[in-house]
Design a protein around this motif. Structure first.
Motif, PDB file in Angstrom:
ATOM      1  N   PRO A 166       0.810  -1.215   0.000  1.00 23.46           N
ATOM      2  CA  PRO A 166       0.000   0.000   0.000  1.00 23.46           C
ATOM      3  C   PRO A 166       0.850   1.275   0.000  1.00 23.46           C
ATOM      4  O   PRO A 166       1.939   1.308   0.567  1.00 23.46           O
ATOM      5  CB  PRO A 166      -0.773  -0.114   1.319  1.00 23.46           C
ATOM      6  N   TRP A 167       0.317   2.314  -0.632  1.00 20.63           N
ATOM      7  CA  TRP A 167       0.953   3.631  -0.654  1.00 20.63           C
ATOM      8  C   TRP A 167       0.248   4.501   0.383  1.00 20.63           C
ATOM      9  O   TRP A 167      -0.910   4.863   0.214  1.00 20.63           O
ATOM     10  CB  TRP A 167       0.847   4.255  -2.040  1.00 20.63           C
ATOM     11  N   ARG A 168       0.970   4.833   1.442  1.00 19.91           N
ATOM     12  CA  ARG A 168       0.332   5.544   2.563  1.00 19.91           C
ATOM     13  C   ARG A 168       0.603   7.051   2.549  1.00 19.91           C
ATOM     14  O   ARG A 168      -0.255   7.828   2.938  1.00 19.91           O
ATOM     15  CB  ARG A 168       0.773   4.935   3.890  1.00 19.91           C
ATOM     16  N   LYS A 169       1.797   7.481   2.162  1.00 17.87           N
ATOM     17  CA  LYS A 169       2.120   8.914   2.198  1.00 17.87           C
ATOM     18  C   LYS A 169       2.307   9.442   0.790  1.00 17.87           C
ATOM     19  O   LYS A 169       2.943   8.822  -0.048  1.00 17.87           O
ATOM     20  CB  LYS A 169       3.373   9.164   3.043  1.00 17.87           C
ATOM     21  N   GLY A 170       1.784  10.601   0.537  1.00 18.03           N
ATOM     22  CA  GLY A 170       1.829  11.231  -0.768  1.00 18.03           C
ATOM     23  C   GLY A 170       0.955  12.488  -0.739  1.00 18.03           C
ATOM     24  O   GLY A 170       0.768  13.079   0.321  1.00 18.03           O
ATOM     25  N   PRO A 171       0.418  12.897  -1.886  1.00 17.68           N
ATOM     26  CA  PRO A 171       0.312  12.213  -3.175  1.00 17.68           C
ATOM     27  C   PRO A 171       1.550  12.431  -4.061  1.00 17.68           C
ATOM     28  O   PRO A 171       2.349  13.328  -3.833  1.00 17.68           O
ATOM     29  CB  PRO A 171      -0.911  12.871  -3.803  1.00 17.68           C
ATOM     30  N   TRP A 172       1.645  11.578  -5.092  1.00 18.30           N
ATOM     31  CA  TRP A 172       2.715  11.643  -6.071  1.00 18.30           C
ATOM     32  C   TRP A 172       2.101  11.686  -7.465  1.00 18.30           C
ATOM     33  O   TRP A 172       1.003  11.163  -7.681  1.00 18.30           O
ATOM     34  CB  TRP A 172       3.603  10.412  -5.991  1.00 18.30           C
ATOM     35  N   SER A 173       2.825  12.265  -8.393  1.00 16.00           N
ATOM     36  CA  SER A 173       2.399  12.270  -9.793  1.00 16.00           C
ATOM     37  C   SER A 173       3.599  11.979 -10.679  1.00 16.00           C
ATOM     38  O   SER A 173       4.600  12.705 -10.634  1.00 16.00           O
ATOM     39  CB  SER A 173       1.786  13.626 -10.173  1.00 16.00           C
ATOM     40  N   LEU A 174       3.513  10.904 -11.452  1.00 16.89           N
ATOM     41  CA  LEU A 174       4.560  10.540 -12.402  1.00 16.89           C
ATOM     42  C   LEU A 174       3.952  10.452 -13.789  1.00 16.89           C
ATOM     43  O   LEU A 174       3.065   9.613 -14.033  1.00 16.89           O
ATOM     44  CB  LEU A 174       5.189   9.192 -12.032  1.00 16.89           C
ATOM     45  N   PHE A 175       4.364  11.337 -14.670  1.00 13.29           N
ATOM     46  CA  PHE A 175       3.862  11.351 -16.047  1.00 13.29           C
ATOM     47  C   PHE A 175       2.328  11.396 -16.055  1.00 13.29           C
ATOM     48  O   PHE A 175       1.668  10.718 -16.842  1.00 13.29           O
ATOM     49  CB  PHE A 175       4.395  10.152 -16.830  1.00 13.29           C
ATOM     50  N   ASP A 176       1.777  12.194 -15.123  1.00 13.03           N
ATOM     51  CA  ASP A 176       0.330  12.368 -14.931  1.00 13.03           C
ATOM     52  C   ASP A 176      -0.373  11.123 -14.407  1.00 13.03           C
ATOM     53  O   ASP A 176      -1.614  11.095 -14.362  1.00 13.03           O
ATOM     54  CB  ASP A 176      -0.354  12.867 -16.207  1.00 13.03           C
ATOM     55  N   LEU A 177       0.363  10.109 -13.993  1.00  8.34           N
ATOM     56  CA  LEU A 177      -0.227   9.007 -13.244  1.00  8.34           C
ATOM     57  C   LEU A 177      -0.305   9.461 -11.790  1.00  8.34           C
ATOM     58  O   LEU A 177       0.716   9.715 -11.153  1.00  8.34           O
ATOM     59  CB  LEU A 177       0.631   7.743 -13.363  1.00  8.34           C
ATOM     60  N   ILE A 187      -0.865   9.000  -7.964  1.00  8.68           N
ATOM     61  CA  ILE A 187      -0.848   8.015  -6.884  1.00  8.68           C
ATOM     62  C   ILE A 187      -1.571   8.643  -5.698  1.00  8.68           C
ATOM     63  O   ILE A 187      -1.020   9.479  -4.972  1.00  8.68           O
ATOM     64  CB  ILE A 187       0.593   7.619  -6.526  1.00  8.68           C
ATOM     65  N   ASP A 188      -2.812   8.252  -5.537  1.00  4.51           N
ATOM     66  CA  ASP A 188      -3.689   8.822  -4.514  1.00  4.51           C
ATOM     67  C   ASP A 188      -3.490   8.026  -3.229  1.00  4.51           C
ATOM     68  O   ASP A 188      -4.118   6.991  -3.006  1.00  4.51           O
ATOM     69  CB  ASP A 188      -5.147   8.755  -4.994  1.00  4.51           C
ATOM     70  N   THR A 189      -2.623   8.503  -2.371  1.00  8.97           N
ATOM     71  CA  THR A 189      -2.214   7.768  -1.186  1.00  8.97           C
ATOM     72  C   THR A 189      -3.252   7.880  -0.067  1.00  8.97           C
ATOM     73  O   THR A 189      -4.139   8.727  -0.102  1.00  8.97           O
ATOM     74  CB  THR A 189      -0.866   8.296  -0.689  1.00  8.97           C
ATOM     75  N   GLU A 190      -3.086   7.007   0.943  1.00 12.50           N
ATOM     76  CA  GLU A 190      -4.000   7.038   2.087  1.00 12.50           C
ATOM     77  C   GLU A 190      -4.009   8.415   2.749  1.00 12.50           C
ATOM     78  O   GLU A 190      -5.067   8.971   3.038  1.00 12.50           O
ATOM     79  CB  GLU A 190      -3.596   5.982   3.114  1.00 12.50           C
ATOM     80  N   TRP A 191      -2.839   8.961   2.995  1.00 14.04           N
ATOM     81  CA  TRP A 191      -2.718  10.256   3.661  1.00 14.04           C
ATOM     82  C   TRP A 191      -2.532  11.373   2.638  1.00 14.04           C
ATOM     83  O   TRP A 191      -1.759  11.223   1.698  1.00 14.04           O
ATOM     84  CB  TRP A 191      -1.509  10.263   4.599  1.00 14.04           C
TER      85      TRP A 191
END
Length: 325
Positions: free
Chosen positions: A89-100, A102-106
């Motif tokens: 799971p991805w908990r901390k973010g959010p991140w954006s790679l090439f407009d993908l 990543i909607d993280t928990e936090w």
């Protein structure tokens, strides 16, 4: 892809950190041992499966993002998403790679917005982020001007997530995440200009020992940024849950802000003060497609959101700052 060669070279030029090199490589090897982390080969395979694409632009100041959608092919986008999802799971973010996205928990960017106004100017500062998770705030600290950022977290999966981001955000940038807890740092290091401890204190059986460990990381006059769960109350008030808190087993102490300021003074810090107090909203910590396990809504009383499912006060977080003597 997980390579600390440049960090070790940098530490050679930081006198206060240089003695750490006597133990650090062995500590890293232990922290990334497949005997400790049975899934580590799978996480390394996910890193190797990431497509080799150079982003045209990188943003660290306003958000953490790299590249644009048109810079990768549909096949590469599918490859990218599959590799990143293998690190769920991805908990901390959010991140954006090439407009993908990543909607993280936090929504860790919300926490950043709360602490950023209270950071002493970061230009030319060496920063330590204790219990940093996958390193989201490390990148924001770098984007805010820090000279070098070192994050520590004992989870090898978080290290893998960090290096997935570093592939696109820049392997040459002076930001690293070590697979260590704070107890791995040499005693009385006195090396860092700024140390952050966010979401860690309530997991420590001895909060006073943790505050002492944090103080010993800082040079004289260095700034501590402490973020933790608190309760409403007066000086001396502190909740010690007998069982779980918000379904977490390892929550030991939730002090009032006045009590925590007193603990900081007793631990030797100068001028401790509470600079932010915020009740965690369901929109800030929630289940997403990138973190499909239980989250805050599952931890609260379904009939009274001001209480946890165990009947304790619902999560409230404070940010405190102080300086090392």
């Amino acid at each position: 892809m997980i390579d600390y060669t440049r960090l070790y070279a940098d530490i050679q030029h930081i006198p206060a950190l240089r003695p750490w090199l006597a133990t650090l490589p062995e500590q890293v090897a232990t922290g990334l041992s497949p005997h400790r982390w049975g899934d580590l080969p799978d996480w390394r395979a996910a890193l190797e499966a990431l497509p080799h694409v150079q982003p045209g632009a990188i943003e660290l100041a306003r958000e953490v993002s790299a590249g644009a959608a048109q810079e990768i092919s549909p096949a590469q986008r599918q490859q990218l998403e599959a590799a990143l999802r293998a690190l769920h799971p991805w908990r901390k973010g959010p991140w954006s790679l090439f407009d993908l996205q990543i909607d993280t928990e936090w929504r860790s960017d919300w926490k950043w917005d709360r602490i950023a106004p209270h950071l002493e100017p970061l230009e030319d500062r060496l920063v330590l982020d204790v219990g940093c998770g996958n390193g989201y705030h490390c990148w924001r600290l770098l984007g805010a001007g820090a000279r070098q950022v070192i994050g520590i977290d004992p989870s090898a999966k978080y290290v893998a997530q960090f290096y997935a981001m570093k592939k696109y955000l820049g392997h040459d940038r002076r930001v690293d995440l070590l697979p260590l807890g704070i107890e791995a740092l040499p005693c009385n290091l006195r090396a860092f200009d700024t140390t952050l401890s966010m979401g860690v204190l309530y997991h420590r059986r001895s909060p006073m020992d943790h505050l002492r460990e944090l103080r010993e990381t800082l040079r004289p006059g260095g700034q501590l940024v402490l973020e933790t769960l608190v309760i409403d109350g007066e000086l001396g008030d502190c909740l010690v849950p007998e069982g779980r808190y918000a379904k977490m087993r390892n929550v030991w102490f939730l002090p009032s802000c006045a009590t925590l300021e007193s603990w900081l003074r007793k631990s030797g810090f100068d001028h401790p003060r509470t600079v932010d107090l915020d009740t965690t909203a369901l929109e800030e910590q929630r289940r997403t497609d990138w973190m499909r396990y239980e989250s805050l809504a599952d931890f609260l009383d379904p009939d009274d959101s001001t209480k946890t499912i165990e009947g304790h006060p619902a999560p409230k977080r404070a940010v405190l700052v102080a300086n090392a003597p």
